[in-house]
Design a protein around this motif. Structure first.
Motif, PDB file in Angstrom:
ATOM      1  N   LYS A 172      34.858  45.897  51.559  1.00 29.82           N
ATOM      2  CA  LYS A 172      36.116  45.149  51.663  1.00 29.82           C
ATOM      3  C   LYS A 172      36.598  44.694  50.284  1.00 29.82           C
ATOM      4  O   LYS A 172      35.789  44.439  49.389  1.00 29.82           O
ATOM      5  N   PRO A 173      37.916  44.566  50.118  1.00 27.67           N
ATOM      6  CA  PRO A 173      38.411  43.982  48.864  1.00 27.67           C
ATOM      7  C   PRO A 173      38.100  42.485  48.810  1.00 27.67           C
ATOM      8  O   PRO A 173      37.952  41.829  49.847  1.00 27.67           O
ATOM      9  N   TRP A 174      37.988  41.962  47.604  1.00 29.95           N
ATOM     10  CA  TRP A 174      37.809  40.520  47.447  1.00 29.95           C
ATOM     11  C   TRP A 174      39.122  39.816  47.769  1.00 29.95           C
ATOM     12  O   TRP A 174      40.206  40.336  47.470  1.00 29.95           O
ATOM     13  N   SER A 175      39.047  38.652  48.372  1.00 31.57           N
ATOM     14  CA  SER A 175      40.272  37.865  48.571  1.00 31.57           C
ATOM     15  C   SER A 175      40.835  37.457  47.215  1.00 31.57           C
ATOM     16  O   SER A 175      42.047  37.394  47.024  1.00 31.57           O
ATOM     17  N   SER A 176      39.956  37.196  46.269  1.00 30.49           N
ATOM     18  CA  SER A 176      40.309  37.001  44.862  1.00 30.49           C
ATOM     19  C   SER A 176      39.015  37.000  44.080  1.00 30.49           C
ATOM     20  O   SER A 176      37.951  36.659  44.608  1.00 30.49           O
ATOM     21  N   LYS A 177      39.082  37.383  42.838  1.00 30.95           N
ATOM     22  CA  LYS A 177      37.900  37.377  41.982  1.00 30.95           C
ATOM     23  C   LYS A 177      38.333  37.313  40.528  1.00 30.95           C
ATOM     24  O   LYS A 177      38.972  38.235  40.009  1.00 30.95           O
ATOM     25  N   PHE A 178      37.975  36.195  39.882  1.00 31.20           N
ATOM     26  CA  PHE A 178      38.314  35.992  38.477  1.00 31.20           C
ATOM     27  C   PHE A 178      37.031  35.717  37.680  1.00 31.20           C
ATOM     28  O   PHE A 178      36.983  34.831  36.825  1.00 31.20           O
ATOM     29  N   LEU A 179      36.003  36.495  38.000  1.00 32.11           N
ATOM     30  CA  LEU A 179      34.711  36.293  37.353  1.00 32.11           C
ATOM     31  C   LEU A 179      34.756  36.689  35.875  1.00 32.11           C
ATOM     32  O   LEU A 179      34.113  36.049  35.032  1.00 32.11           O
ATOM     33  N   LYS A 180      35.495  37.735  35.543  1.00 31.69           N
ATOM     34  CA  LYS A 180      35.597  38.132  34.128  1.00 31.69           C
ATOM     35  C   LYS A 180      36.216  37.016  33.290  1.00 31.69           C
ATOM     36  O   LYS A 180      35.813  36.788  32.146  1.00 31.69           O
ATOM     37  N   GLU A 181      37.184  36.333  33.872  1.00 34.23           N
ATOM     38  CA  GLU A 181      37.794  35.209  33.161  1.00 34.23           C
ATOM     39  C   GLU A 181      36.762  34.099  32.926  1.00 34.23           C
ATOM     40  O   GLU A 181      36.769  33.437  31.880  1.00 34.23           O
ATOM     41  N   CYS A 182      35.884  33.892  33.899  1.00 36.39           N
ATOM     42  CA  CYS A 182      34.809  32.905  33.723  1.00 36.39           C
ATOM     43  C   CYS A 182      33.885  33.311  32.581  1.00 36.39           C
ATOM     44  O   CYS A 182      33.479  32.466  31.770  1.00 36.39           O
ATOM     45  N   PHE A 217      37.699  25.654  34.641  1.00 44.46           N
ATOM     46  CA  PHE A 217      38.124  26.290  35.883  1.00 44.46           C
ATOM     47  C   PHE A 217      39.180  27.346  35.598  1.00 44.46           C
ATOM     48  O   PHE A 217      40.088  27.129  34.785  1.00 44.46           O
ATOM     49  N   VAL A 218      39.075  28.474  36.274  1.00 48.53           N
ATOM     50  CA  VAL A 218      40.137  29.475  36.203  1.00 48.53           C
ATOM     51  C   VAL A 218      41.397  28.917  36.858  1.00 48.53           C
ATOM     52  O   VAL A 218      42.511  29.137  36.393  1.00 48.53           O
ATOM     53  N   ASN A 219      41.231  28.223  37.969  1.00 50.01           N
ATOM     54  CA  ASN A 219      42.324  27.543  38.683  1.00 50.01           C
ATOM     55  C   ASN A 219      43.433  28.506  39.097  1.00 50.01           C
ATOM     56  O   ASN A 219      44.612  28.262  38.883  1.00 50.01           O
ATOM     57  N   GLN A 220      43.019  29.601  39.719  1.00 49.09           N
ATOM     58  CA  GLN A 220      43.967  30.552  40.289  1.00 49.09           C
ATOM     59  C   GLN A 220      43.812  30.515  41.811  1.00 49.09           C
ATOM     60  O   GLN A 220      42.704  30.679  42.326  1.00 49.09           O
ATOM     61  N   PRO A 221      44.894  30.289  42.558  1.00 51.41           N
ATOM     62  CA  PRO A 221      44.774  30.178  44.019  1.00 51.41           C
ATOM     63  C   PRO A 221      44.322  31.469  44.665  1.00 51.41           C
ATOM     64  O   PRO A 221      44.688  32.557  44.237  1.00 51.41           O
TER      65      PRO A 221
END
Length: 748
Positions: free
Chosen positions: A404-414, A697-701
């Motif tokens: 499944k696709p991620w609902s959101s993922k900003f791990l690289k930004e972390c 925090f990335v703080n992306q909804p």
């Protein structure tokens, strides 16, 4: 219903806690601080053996002691309707609702098991009399050594019943394929038993207001769950049991279950027909209300010379009690964190003669991440590769467990935020290369993830005559600032100042809400609060249309709510105050139930993520380890309150320091009794152990978890911290410590 969001003026701001003043002034009332008329006090007597039978209990001296109202044992305890025979189900053979049937039989299953409770008119008298109770036993041979118990480890009943269970064996590709990989490692990791030890001791005040009506003031993370447990235990309608838990002085999972001491207090209150207050001692916090279980793990991993993971095998054996099966998701992160064609996990449990463990912050995942993230660092070292680069090469753009696709993922930004803040560019590939005088300096990282769970919840809302809004929810607030977050959500949705919002919580008679745990409260209760506010806005819009033709003919999108008024865009004269509109209302609560969006949860994999970076200094002569810098970065969706969210991340980081460097509950296997039974011997981190933790925090909804865009913080705050520190110690010294805690003797 008008679902147009109000511009966010409060969400995201570092607003002070709405209950902060009450807490710092001592005005907040905790479960042990309720004083009811005719109060009595209870003290538990624990067994002095780890396994066997009670031959006799001599309570005569205690019963004659001044002020004693009762001494209750299995010989004279009131019968509890829910304590019926459980048969031979190995998953819960001697428990009810997840807890031991206290005073129900003569069996002793662990050392310090409650075998009697003394009730007196003062606490001091109850304590004195409890020391006079003497027991005789038929002692059996016990096993509390995990090295012995692990030899009899078994597949959990839950996994046998459901092959798709999270604790069942999992295979993607070929099992144990790492054994044929180009570059291989195989390492074992151990996390010892760790005890929660929140500041507030576990406590309960039980009051039978009538023979069929029970009120308890309890330290619990879930008023509804506690109500359900004791209603079932006593054969009562749930509405006849009221649970109050307005303030909870810290809980990392130990208040997720209903425990024997709670049953004991309720039994005692029934016996003496008076309110009974029972507070555990610090030693009893070690033996009676759960702990992080001792867990052995082995990770086998293989990779190509250029750093592509080809296989991971993750095995784990966790500790449980002899009378109840406890399981947790130790191997979950391994299944979905990194791209690999071959992944398999095996989870087993080993039954010991100890009390039952319980989920501890980052349940299972924090334990599992220590093994996985340490192994990732070990493989990066074998490949002579930067550990962050190794993780990036195996980054996943969709969930490899289910596709499944991620609902959101900003791990690289972390990764990027944390690396910049910690000074990752100073890290050397060769361990032991950096020095600062007598101190060896090293850098390490660890990744954490936890499901962005969302359940069902309700919220009550009422507009009061003075123009303020009252919201009510049964949810508890164990410290993360739930009440503050809900106030901010309501203020933004209604267009009101936060001081016009009053949020009440911690009462099972309020609107139903889930137990506070699993990083799910803002995700679950937040939408209920938001939708309740939207329902109130719709009600106000309808009332405004009834009294003013301008509103009646206006489009919904032109109606605005701000500063306690309903108005119209482009028509300044069309304006009605909430207070005036209230005169038309019936004054009752508007109750709204919020349910998960099924398609979103079905079509997407939903997780929060964290990356923790540690800089450590290790004294080359003494082996002392100091965490000199710790940076925690999180992808947790929308951040409702920057301050309280930052508090959570810092608290988790400190807990991770404890996991890595100080915490270890030692048991004397000759007697099956813990020797680290107080805060002098069980070492939790103090200020001197913790640096000024930096949080980002990335703080992306997240667009799919809920309309607020939140994902959850509580668990990822600690998951990955311990391996980050362990990896930094290796980078500083070249010594790989795989058994926590990392103490000087393991480095010298």
């Amino acid at each position: 219903m008008d679902t147009t969001p109000t511009p966010k003026n409060n969400i995201g701001k570092p607003m002070n806690r709405v209950d902060g003043r009450l807490k710092v002034t001592g005005a907040a009332t905790y479960s042990a601080e309720y004083n009811l008329p005719n109060m009595s006090y209870a003290v538990l007597v624990g067994s002095t053996i780890a396994k066997g039978r009670i031959k006799n209990i001599d309570a005569r001296a205690a019963e004659r002691a001044p002020g004693v109202l009762a001494v209750i044992t299995h010989f004279n305890s009131p019968k509890v309707p829910g304590f019926v025979p459980t048969g031979k189900d190995p998953s819960q053979p001697q428990t009810v609702g997840g807890r031991l049937k206290v005073f129900n039989d003569d069996l002793v299953r662990f050392n310090d098991q409650p075998i009697a409770v003394v009730v007196a008119d003062t606490l001091e008298r109850a304590r004195y009399a409890a020391r006079l109770v003497k027991a005789q036993y038929e002692q059996d041979k016990h096993v509390t050594d995990m090295a012995v118990g692990i030899q009899q480890a078994f597949v959990p009943t839950q996994a046998k019943r459901n092959p798709k269970s999270g604790v069942a064996d999992y295979v993607r590709g070929t099992a144990d394929a790492y054994k044929t990989g180009a570059v291989q490692l195989e390492s074992e990791y151990v996390i010892p038993t760790e005890v929660h030890h929140p500041m507030e001791l576990q406590s309960i005040t039980a009051h039978w207001e009538a023979p069929d009506r029970l009120t308890i003031y309890d330290k619990t993370q879930g008023t509804m769950a506690t109500r359900r447990d004791f209603a079932k235990e006593w054969g009562l309608p749930e509405e006849n049991v009221k649970v109050i838990a307005t303030f909870v002085g810290g809980a990392f999972g130990n208040a997720l279950h209903s425990w024997p001491h709670e049953s004991a207090a309720i039994i005692a209150a029934k016996k003496v027909n008076r309110p009974v207050k029972l507070v555990l001692t610090r030693e009893q916090m070690t033996t009676m209300v759960g702990y992080r279980p001792f867990t052995w793990q082995k990770v086998g991993m293989s990779a190509t010379p250029d750093g592509r993971i080809t296989a991971i095998t993750h095995e784990a054996v966790g500790q449980t009690s002899s009378y109840e099966e406890f399981t947790e998701s130790t191997v979950q992160q391994t299944r979905m964190m990194y791209q690999s064609p071959n992944v398999n996990t095996r989870y087993r449990i080993a039954a010991l003669d100890v009390s039952t463990p319980i989920w501890m912050r980052g349940p299972g995942e924090a334990t599992g991440a220590f093994a996985l993230e340490s192994a990732m660092d070990e493989m990066a070292h074998l490949l002579n590769m930067d550990p962050m680069e190794f993780r990036l090469r195996n980054y996943t753009d969709k969930d490899p467990e289910n596709g499944k696709p991620w609902s959101s993922k900003f791990l690289k930004e972390c990764y990027q935020m944390g690396a910049e803040r910690v000074g990752w560019n100073k890290r050397q590939l060769k361990p032991g290369s950096l020095r600062d005088g007598d101190w060896l300096v090293g850098y390490g990282m660890g990744v954490g993830t936890f499901g962005a769970h969302r359940g069902s919840s309700q919220a009550n809302i009422r507009l009061l005559p003075n123009g303020t809004v009252l919201l009510q929810s049964a949810v508890t607030d164990i410290g993360p600032g739930t009440g503050t977050a809900m106030t901010q959500i309501a203020a933004d949705t209604l267009g009101l100042s936060p001081d016009k919002i009053k949020f009440e919580w911690g009462n099972s008679q309020f609107a139903p809400a889930p137990t506070q745990g699993g990083s799910a409260i803002v995700n679950t209760v937040g939408p209920a609060v938001q939708e309740a506010c939207l329902a109130l806005k719709e009600k106000l819009r309808t009332m405004a249309a009834t009294s003013n033709t301008a509103f009646a003919s206006a489009k919904k999108e032109d109606v605005v709510f701000a500063d306690g008024y309903v108005g119209l865009n482009g028509n300044p004269s069309a304006r009605a105050s909430f207070a005036d509109l209230l005169k038309q209302a019936d004054g009752g609560f508007v109750t709204v139930e919020s349910k998960p969006q099924g398609d979103n949860q079905k079509n997407y994999s939903m997780y929060s993520y964290s990356v923790h970076f540690a800089e450590v200094r290790v004294h080359q002569l003494t082996g002392e380890v100091r965490v000199s810098k710790l940076v925690s970065c999180a992808d947790a969706g929308t951040i409702v309150n920057e301050k309280t969210a930052g508090n959570q991340m810092k608290g988790g980081a400190v807990g991770g320091i404890g996991m890595a460097l100080t915490e270890h509950a030692l048991i004397d296997d000759r007697f099956g009794r813990y020797v680290t039974k107080d805060l002098a011997e069980y070492h939790v981190p103090v200020h001197a152990d913790a640096p000024d933790v930096q949080v980002a925090f990335v703080n992306q909804p997240d667009p799919y978890v809920n309309a607020l865009g939140t994902k959850g913080i509580g668990e990822i705050a600690i998951i990955g911290v311990a391996p980050a520190i362990a990896n930094a110690v290796f980078n500083a010294t070249g010594k790989r410590v795989r058994e926590l805690p990392i103490t000087p003797d393991k480095l010298i």
